[in-house]
Enzyme design. Structure first.
Site, PDB file in Angstrom:
ATOM      1  N   LYS A   1      25.841  31.459   2.241  1.00  0.00           N
ATOM      2  CA  LYS A   1      24.928  30.717   1.788  1.00  0.00           C
ATOM      3  C   LYS A   1      25.301  29.162   1.691  1.00  0.00           C
ATOM      4  CE  LYS A   1      26.887  29.274  -2.426  1.00  0.00           C
ATOM      5  NZ  LYS A   1      26.544  27.550  -3.165  1.00  0.00           N
ATOM      6  N   ASN A   2      26.750  28.657   1.889  1.00  0.00           N
ATOM      7  CA  ASN A   2      26.870  27.470   2.391  1.00  0.00           C
ATOM      8  C   ASN A   2      27.012  26.665   4.225  1.00  0.00           C
ATOM      9  OD1 ASN A   2      27.727  27.055  -0.818  1.00  0.00           O
ATOM     10  ND2 ASN A   2      30.168  27.459  -0.519  1.00  0.00           N
TER      11      ASN A   2
ATOM     12  N   ARG B   1      23.183  21.986  -5.724  1.00  0.00           N
ATOM     13  CA  ARG B   1      23.365  21.699  -5.338  1.00  0.00           C
ATOM     14  C   ARG B   1      23.646  20.633  -3.787  1.00  0.00           C
ATOM     15  NH1 ARG B   1      27.031  18.091  -6.574  1.00  0.00           N
ATOM     16  NH2 ARG B   1      28.560  17.238  -4.831  1.00  0.00           N
TER      17      ARG B   1
ATOM     18  N   CYS C   1      26.784  23.833  -9.518  1.00  0.00           N
ATOM     19  CA  CYS C   1      27.383  24.178 -10.545  1.00  0.00           C
ATOM     20  C   CYS C   1      28.511  22.395 -10.916  1.00  0.00           C
ATOM     21  CB  CYS C   1      28.499  24.832 -10.012  1.00  0.00           C
ATOM     22  SG  CYS C   1      28.468  26.604  -9.468  1.00  0.00           S
TER      23      CYS C   1
ATOM     24  N   ARG D   1      31.076  15.138  -9.371  1.00  0.00           N
ATOM     25  CA  ARG D   1      31.232  15.717  -8.318  1.00  0.00           C
ATOM     26  C   ARG D   1      30.583  14.177  -7.419  1.00  0.00           C
ATOM     27  NH1 ARG D   1      29.109  21.888  -8.032  1.00  0.00           N
ATOM     28  NH2 ARG D   1      30.216  20.879  -5.565  1.00  0.00           N
ATOM     29  N   PRO D   2      31.648  13.408  -6.843  1.00  0.00           N
ATOM     30  CA  PRO D   2      31.636  11.860  -6.241  1.00  0.00           C
ATOM     31  C   PRO D   2      30.735  12.835  -4.913  1.00  0.00           C
ATOM     32  CG  PRO D   2      34.080  12.553  -6.162  1.00  0.00           C
ATOM     33  CD  PRO D   2      33.593  13.493  -7.023  1.00  0.00           C
ATOM     34  N   ILE D   3      30.217  11.085  -4.608  1.00  0.00           N
ATOM     35  CA  ILE D   3      29.465  10.953  -3.002  1.00  0.00           C
ATOM     36  C   ILE D   3      30.149  10.368  -2.714  1.00  0.00           C
ATOM     37  CG2 ILE D   3      27.605  12.913  -3.578  1.00  0.00           C
ATOM     38  CD1 ILE D   3      25.710  10.659  -3.462  1.00  0.00           C
ATOM     39  N   ASP D   4      31.273   9.376  -3.038  1.00  0.00           N
ATOM     40  CA  ASP D   4      31.665   7.864  -2.149  1.00  0.00           C
ATOM     41  C   ASP D   4      31.821   8.307  -0.203  1.00  0.00           C
ATOM     42  OD1 ASP D   4      33.560   9.551  -3.373  1.00  0.00           O
ATOM     43  OD2 ASP D   4      35.270   8.350  -1.857  1.00  0.00           O
ATOM     44  N   GLN D   5      32.057   9.447  -0.290  1.00  0.00           N
ATOM     45  CA  GLN D   5      32.676   9.825   1.114  1.00  0.00           C
ATOM     46  C   GLN D   5      31.505  10.131   2.311  1.00  0.00           C
ATOM     47  OE1 GLN D   5      36.194   9.468   3.058  1.00  0.00           O
ATOM     48  NE2 GLN D   5      36.445   8.550  -0.225  1.00  0.00           N
TER      49      GLN D   5
ATOM     50  N   ASP E   1      36.613  28.893  -3.856  1.00  0.00           N
ATOM     51  CA  ASP E   1      35.442  29.279  -4.950  1.00  0.00           C
ATOM     52  C   ASP E   1      35.476  31.269  -4.578  1.00  0.00           C
ATOM     53  OD1 ASP E   1      33.707  26.446  -4.653  1.00  0.00           O
ATOM     54  OD2 ASP E   1      32.441  27.816  -2.587  1.00  0.00           O
TER      55      ASP E   1
ATOM     56  N   ARG F   1      21.462  31.714  -7.740  1.00  0.00           N
ATOM     57  CA  ARG F   1      21.557  31.234  -7.098  1.00  0.00           C
ATOM     58  C   ARG F   1      22.298  31.470  -5.873  1.00  0.00           C
ATOM     59  NH1 ARG F   1      24.434  26.415  -8.976  1.00  0.00           N
ATOM     60  NH2 ARG F   1      24.803  26.447  -6.902  1.00  0.00           N
TER      61      ARG F   1
HETATM   62  N1  EPU Z   1      35.109  15.096  -3.329  1.00  0.00           N
HETATM   63  C1  EPU Z   1      35.135  13.242  -2.970  1.00  0.00           C
HETATM   64  N2  EPU Z   1      34.480  12.270  -3.103  1.00  0.00           N
HETATM   65  C2  EPU Z   1      33.579  12.809  -1.463  1.00  0.00           C
HETATM   66  C3  EPU Z   1      33.438  14.120  -1.485  1.00  0.00           C
HETATM   67  C4  EPU Z   1      34.036  14.995  -2.688  1.00  0.00           C
HETATM   68  O1  EPU Z   1      36.000  12.601  -3.732  1.00  0.00           O
HETATM   69  O2  EPU Z   1      32.610  12.171  -1.589  1.00  0.00           O
HETATM   70  C5  EPU Z   1      36.459  15.058  -4.051  1.00  0.00           C
HETATM   71  C6  EPU Z   1      35.589  16.298  -4.638  1.00  0.00           C
HETATM   72  O3  EPU Z   1      35.551  15.624  -5.706  1.00  0.00           O
HETATM   73  C7  EPU Z   1      36.579  17.572  -4.302  1.00  0.00           C
HETATM   74  C8  EPU Z   1      36.510  18.154  -3.018  1.00  0.00           C
HETATM   75  O4  EPU Z   1      36.709  16.317  -2.571  1.00  0.00           O
HETATM   76  O5  EPU Z   1      37.824  17.502  -5.217  1.00  0.00           O
HETATM   77  C9  EPU Z   1      36.038  18.568  -2.398  1.00  0.00           C
HETATM   78  O6  EPU Z   1      34.790  18.849  -2.538  1.00  0.00           O
HETATM   79  P1  EPU Z   1      33.525  19.186  -1.259  1.00  0.00           P
HETATM   80  O7  EPU Z   1      32.980  18.355  -0.796  1.00  0.00           O
HETATM   81  O8  EPU Z   1      34.551  19.880   0.078  1.00  0.00           O
HETATM   82  O9  EPU Z   1      32.224  20.148  -2.464  1.00  0.00           O
HETATM   83  P2  EPU Z   1      31.184  20.351  -1.828  1.00  0.00           P
HETATM   84  O10 EPU Z   1      30.926  19.549  -0.657  1.00  0.00           O
HETATM   85  O11 EPU Z   1      30.504  19.550  -3.033  1.00  0.00           O
HETATM   86  C10 EPU Z   1      31.330  22.558  -0.731  1.00  0.00           C
HETATM   87  C11 EPU Z   1      30.458  24.222  -1.112  1.00  0.00           C
HETATM   88  C12 EPU Z   1      31.186  24.576  -2.544  1.00  0.00           C
HETATM   89  C13 EPU Z   1      32.592  24.104  -2.699  1.00  0.00           C
HETATM   90  C14 EPU Z   1      33.684  23.126  -1.489  1.00  0.00           C
HETATM   91  C15 EPU Z   1      34.645  23.376  -1.522  1.00  0.00           C
HETATM   92  C16 EPU Z   1      28.358  24.070  -1.022  1.00  0.00           C
HETATM   93  C17 EPU Z   1      27.019  23.611  -0.780  1.00  0.00           C
HETATM   94  N3  EPU Z   1      29.308  23.541  -1.854  1.00  0.00           N
HETATM   95  O12 EPU Z   1      31.037  21.024  -2.093  1.00  0.00           O
HETATM   96  O13 EPU Z   1      30.980  25.985  -2.948  1.00  0.00           O
HETATM   97  O14 EPU Z   1      33.322  24.920  -3.948  1.00  0.00           O
HETATM   98  O15 EPU Z   1      32.428  22.741  -0.881  1.00  0.00           O
HETATM   99  O16 EPU Z   1      34.674  24.625  -0.886  1.00  0.00           O
HETATM  100  O17 EPU Z   1      28.361  24.259   0.568  1.00  0.00           O
HETATM  101  C18 EPU Z   1      30.162  27.713  -4.858  1.00  0.00           C
HETATM  102  O18 EPU Z   1      29.281  27.654  -2.951  1.00  0.00           O
HETATM  103  O19 EPU Z   1      30.445  28.158  -5.885  1.00  0.00           O
HETATM  104  C19 EPU Z   1      30.777  25.652  -4.037  1.00  0.00           C
HETATM  105  C20 EPU Z   1      30.663  25.760  -5.101  1.00  0.00           C
END
Ligand code: EPU
Length: 428
Positions: free
Chosen positions: A22-23, A93, A117, A122-126, A305, A397
């Site tokens: 999926k991811n 997501r 989820c 779930r920040p996107i600052d990075q 996960d 999903r």
């Molecule tokens: N974070 C920040 N700033 C950002 C982005 C992330 O502080 O700009 C923090 C988050 O709050 C978190 C950590 O960094 O504490 C990791 O977040 P990440 O960005 O790695 O997560 P994501 O990309 O939103 C993906 C998977 C998730 C999985 C995480 C961690 C996808 C679509 N989703 O999410 O998968 O938990 O990586 O491995 O790839 C799932 O499949 O059930 C799922 C939630």
């Protein structure tokens, strides 16, 4: 509305074939927008997250044809919109990947923030930091993230947190810009390597994916490609835990065993036998699981996960285990549901103390998110009696044909339709 009804207490036996990841799929499909020619993507999981993305791609102007259940042909040449509305992003997501892909294609993206989820903030600052380093101006207006640039250029970006999403988004935005982009402290998950392999198969120049430093030398054109997505690490891990939790004996087929090492290690610690084949793993368990501690970490650590699923088997372990969440601030919402089934779990911040009980008992529960839902299925399979799981759209999903796959392993699990009482109440 639909729910799962499980009559538990049966050991799983047989072979299950794992679907595409999926991811990886949710990153690779938006990446097709960067191509100058049509692409064929194979081994796609047949899940609602994928159909939502394909629908959004059609709305952006891409031509999308399903070749068969797991293969899609996409011609991105007609894409003329850079806007992903709230309606298009709802429930997915990965809508944020359209930011990187559209920015990389058109120097402009206006995208509604992701659904998916809910683990708290779930920040996107990075992601934004990466786009800005590449030269984009990013604003958030009326709940939409707007990124635009006259021209993007390569840059060095150090991620303050290891983020899968930010790493992927920067790769997408940087693939076709002038110059060299370096992502430091990059995420190393298997789907990041898969995305790099996909882009490289179209002519991109990406090195270092799978390590903490990814180098992207921008190219002008990306040709079409025919690419097959890697197997789903988390779907495989879920069946591995389900096999052990039901004292079963299951071959999990069409997997990359290397991606499953951290999960296999924990199951072995609990007393399971895990045999690796070339593209399969076999998991058998014949005694009550032993206690063990688990801490989730970015790859190659134990995947977050898989945290709800592993806590569910530990709920019946002999002894007390500590489960520590090292990625998300809040990922223990499922614990309340497990305690309804008799589990003894105390949560304190990012840590859960799981005191093993002899057995779980069936109860009506909810899938509060995707992996929490997978954990409820495992709990239902372990518990004697009938467990009903509501809000299963979360599970749909991310898990392809979950009823069919578990049934083929001897589980008694059914998808049952029931009336939506909230609608009745609203109408009354
Ligand atoms: N974070 C920040 N700033 C950002 C982005 C992330 O502080 O700009 C923090 C988050 O709050 C978190 C950590 O960094 O504490 C990791 O977040 P990440 O960005 O790695 O997560 P994501 O990309 O939103 C993906 C998977 C998730 C999985 C995480 C961690 C996808 C679509 N989703 O999410 O998968 O938990 O990586 O491995 O790839 C799932 O499949 O059930 C799922 C939630």
């Amino acid at each position: 509305m639909e729910k799962f009804v499980i009559s538990g207490g049966k050991a799983l036996k047989g072979t299950v074939r794992i679907s595409g990841a999926k991811n990886a799929a949710v990153a690779i499909l938006p990446a097709v927008l960067l191509a100058d020619e049509p692409c064929t993507v194979e081994n796609l999981p047949n899940i609602s997250d994928v159909s939502t993305i394909l629908k959004a791609m059609r709305e952006l102007g891409a031509e999308v044809k399903l070749v068969n259940k797991t293969t899609v042909w996409i011609d991105p040449r007609g894409v003329d919109s850079y806007i992903v509305t709230k309606q298009m992003a709802e429930g997915m997501r990965a809508s944020s990947y359209f930011m990187g892909a559209l920015l990389g294609r058109m120097n402009r993206a206006r995208v509604a923030p992701p659904g998916g989820c809910d683990f708290g903030v779930r920040p996107i600052d990075q992601h934004i930091k990466g786009f800005e380093a590449l030269g984009a101006k990013v604003t958030i207006e009326n709940g939409m993230v707007d990124a635009k640039a006259m021209e993007l250029r390569g840059a060095s970006i150090y991620l303050d947190v290891v983020s899968v999403g930010a790493t992927i988004n920067i790769m997408l935005a940087a693939t076709k810009v002038k110059g060299l982009t370096v992502i430091e402290n990059a995420a190393r998950e298997p789907h990041i390597v898969d995305l790099a392999n996909f882009l490289n198969s179209m002519g991109a120049d990406i090195m270092g994916a799978g390590t903490g430093m990814i180098k992207i030398r921008g190219v002008e054109h990306l040709r079409g490609t025919d690419y097959s997505i890697i197997p789903d690490q988390i779907e495989a891990g879920t069946y591995m835990v389900a096999a052990a939790a039901t004292m079963g004996d299951v071959v999990i087929d069409n997997v990359t065993p290397k991606h499953l090492e951290s999960i296999a290690a924990k199951l072995k610690e609990m007393g399971a036998t895990v045999e690796e084949g070339e593209e399969s793993v076999r998991v058998c368990m014949s005694e009550r699981p032993k206690r063990c501690n688990v801490k989730t970490m970015p790859h190659p650590g134990f995947p977050t996960d898989m945290q709800p699923q592993i806590a569910t088997i530990l709920a019946i372990a002999d002894g007390t285990s500590i489960v520590t969440e090292g990625v998300w601030d809040s990922r223990f919402r499922y614990v309340e549901q497990l305690t309804l089934m008799g589990a003894d779990i105390q949560v304190d911040g990012k840590m859960a103390v799981v005191t093993g009980v002899k057995e779980l008992r069936s109860a009506p529960v909810k899938a509060v998110d995707l992996r929490a839902g997978a954990a409820m299925i495992i709990a239902g399979l372990m518990a004697e009696g009938i467990t009903e799981i509501e809000e299963i759209d979360h599970i749909d999903r991310g898990y392809e044909e979950v009823v069919e796959k578990f049934s083929a392993l001897g589980a008694d699990i059914k998808r049952v339709y029931y009336p939506d009482n909230t609608t009745v109440l609203k109408q009354a």
